[in-house]
Design a protein around this motif. Structure first.
Motif, short mmCIF file in Angstrom:
data_model
loop_
_atom_site.label_atom_id
_atom_site.label_comp_id
_atom_site.label_asym_id
_atom_site.label_seq_id
_atom_site.Cartn_x
_atom_site.Cartn_y
_atom_site.Cartn_z
N GLY A 275 34.39 29.66 75.69
CA GLY A 275 35.61 29.60 75.03
C GLY A 275 36.93 29.41 75.91
O GLY A 275 37.62 28.76 75.50
N GLY A 276 36.80 30.08 76.91
CA GLY A 276 38.01 29.93 77.64
C GLY A 276 38.39 28.61 78.31
O GLY A 276 39.34 27.92 78.53
N ALA B 285 41.27 33.48 74.82
CA ALA B 285 39.85 33.59 75.47
C ALA B 285 39.98 33.51 77.06
O ALA B 285 38.93 33.35 77.43
CB ALA B 285 39.12 32.46 74.93
#
Length: 580
Positions: free
Chosen positions: A475-476, A502
């Motif tokens: 997600g990041g 995130a």
């Protein structure tokens, strides 16, 4: 035939192709009238002994040459006709895409993705078939049928022609009735296919969640139910479709029986020669295609009509947000927000009210507040994804309702809280808004978004394929690639809609510091984690759609209200995590 009238705009555009194809079709029909008559003369000549072998062979050679010419002409008109019909598919799909793109998000709440996909594929294909096969069968059956009837009536025997046509009214009534049934069944089958497409798309998108909850068997059962419904609707279409051929074949059989029986009697009475009866039978053979074509035409037209109604229903929905024509200044301007009240459809309480703020070029605006306070609503109004009726938003003194919509939205680079990546390489995803960007520019944007180090660790680096919706990335990583994509655009206003949720606090601080170094951009940061707003010039705290607090980060912390309490709570939460 109404569908032909509805498509008249396209026929006018392609009148050369359609006109040329029909002219050649007329020539082909006239040429095909010659062999049966010639064969009739040959038969009479053989019966009377008046024709010699060389003459007969020359006649047969001429017929063979004529058929070869017909073969070539048929290729030409099919290329013209079906080429024009295929182009209609391109026109309709481009028109649909532009239409979809012009609608706000509320449009896609009314129509599911699978339904729109089905209309863009199956329904368009049905209309294309109408513009191709439909025009072919209509023109060919009408021209050939009338030509053959004229020859049979005037040159052979009008009595025999009437006898051969006696079964036709019964076929016409049956075909008309089956056509109406087919229209209804085909509409239902297309709607069922839309449900199937949407179910497939929804299931594939949520496959991770389905596996995580162990719902595979249940989803399989639900999917099987949808497939069964589609099968039932398609079977209903086929049942109606299957009624056409037996009626046509029975009609043709009765027509031949009556004509041969009546013709044989007329030959025995000397009112008709054997050659004339042979020619009549051959001409009647040419009538088989027009009879088949008329039934097939009703089939095509009903399918096309049902499909066009589904497409027209989409086209008739005018975009709720209409672009203005005012030109915006080429340089950065003040963004002024003056919202008196904004209501979502069906809501009695305003989602936003009395929200006033002015953002100068190069400033950073932070927006915070509890869930449902109106942060995303404000973002939608800024991009004019929703229409503000009470109040105004202006840029450089020009209301965004008067500005060119495309030019206004092009001033923004947006990173949403749910970033979307395409099934392409990382480099292509970053360069989505600037496909001509160099690798150096792509890497510079990635470095500013603190994702460059992660990318070069992949075996293929920037050429790594991310999978559908970035499924191979965390997600990041997806958020930072989306930020790099937005930075590469170098738009006047950068909007981060909870786009740092995130990433860890250290990375968040580095990204925001990089943004502050780019004094050219105006930045709007919408965040739940308040550390993302530390460097903002002004922070708005929204509660119940209104500005509850306003000021810079330090001022709001000292005020001791919601912002200060939430910041201290988040700091304590972070300290506990680090202690563990």
């Amino acid at each position: 035939m109404q569908i032909f009238w509805q498509l008249r705009w396209y026929f006018r555009q392609q009148w050369r192709r359609y006109g040329g194809a029909i002219v050649i079709l007329i020539l082909v029909s006239l040429f095909e009238l010659l062999p049966p008559r010639a064969i009739g003369w040959i038969v009479d000549g053989v019966v009377t002994g008046e024709i010699t072998l060389p003459v007969m062979l020359s006649w047969l050679a001429g017929i063979a040459v004529l058929w070869f010419v017909v073969y070539i002409l048929r290729i030409i008109w099919r290329v013209w006709l079906f080429g024009a019909a295929a182009e209609l598919g391109t026109v309709l799909r481009n028109r649909l895409y532009r239409h979809f793109s012009s609608h706000p998000p509320v449009f896609f709440e009314r129509y599911k993705t699978g339904d729109l996909m089905a209309r863009s594929t199956n329904d368009v294909n049905a209309v294309v078939m109408t513009a191709g096969e439909g025009v072919l069968t209509a023109a060919d059956s009408l021209i050939m049928g009338l030509a053959v009837l004229f020859v049979m009536t005037t040159m052979l025997s009008w009595e025999l022609t009437v006898l051969a046509l006696l079964p036709m009214p019964f076929m016409a009534m049956a075909v008309f009735r089956f056509g109406r049934q087919l229209h209804s069944c085909f509409s239902e089958s297309q709607a069922a296919f839309s449900d199937l497409t949407d179910k497939t798309q929804e299931t594939l998108n949520g496959v991770r969640m389905i596996r995580a909850f162990g719902l595979e068997q249940r989803q399989q059962a639900d999917f099987a139910d949808v497939v069964d419904r589609v099968g039932e609707k398609n079977l209903a279409v086929e049942k109606v479709d299957a009624k056409f051929d037996p009626v046509i074949q029975l009609t043709i059989g009765m027509s031949f029986f009556l004509s041969i029986a009546g013709g044989g009697y007329m030959v025995s009475q000397g009112r008709l020669t054997l050659g004339d009866l042979t020619a009549f039978a051959l001409y009647q053979g040419l009538m088989i295609w027009p009879m088949l074509a008329m039934a097939w035409l009703f089939n095509i037209l009903e399918r096309g009509s049902a499909a066009w109604k589904r497409l027209q229903h989409i086209f008739d929905e005018a975009p709720e947000i209409v672009s203005g024509d005012a030109a915006l200044a080429a340089t950065q301007q003040d963004l002024q927000v003056d919202i008196e009240a904004f209501y979502w459809n069906g809501q009695t309480q305003p989602a936003l009210s009395e929200v006033n703020v002015t953002l100068q070029p190069g400033q950073m605006l932070g927006i915070a507040g509890p869930i449902g306070s109106g942060k995303s609503t404000l973002f939608s109004l800024l991009l004019r994804q929703q229409e503000l009726k009470q109040g105004s938003i202006s840029y450089g003194g020009i209301s965004i309702t008067e500005a060119d919509l495309h030019h206004w939205r092009s001033r923004f680079a947006v990173v949403s809280q749910s970033p979307f990546l395409f099934s392409r390489s990382i480099a292509e995803n970053i360069a989505l808004g600037r496909p001509d960007a160099s690798m150096a520019q792509i890497r510079a944007a990635a470095q500013a978004a603190c994702i460059d180090e992660d990318i070069i660790q992949f075996p293929d680096g920037y050429e790594t394929l991310v999978g559908e919706k970035g499924i191979t990335l965390s997600g990041g990583q997806k958020q930072r690639i989306s930020i790099a994509r937005a930075l590469l655009l170098e738009a006047e206003i950068l909007v981060l809609d909870d786009a740092l949720s995130a990433v860890d606090g250290k990375t968040e601080h580095r990204i925001l510091a990089n943004l502050r170094q780019q004094q050219k951009q105006t930045v709007i940061v919408i965040a739940h984690r308040l550390t993302a707003l530390e460097q903002a010039d002004t922070v708005l705290v929204l509660q119940h759609g209104q500005i509850a607090e306003q000021g810079d980060h330090q001022t709001l912390i000292g005020a001791g209200s919601w912002y200060g309490e939430m910041y201290r709570y988040q700091q304590l939460e972070q300290a506990i995590k680090e202690a563990k």
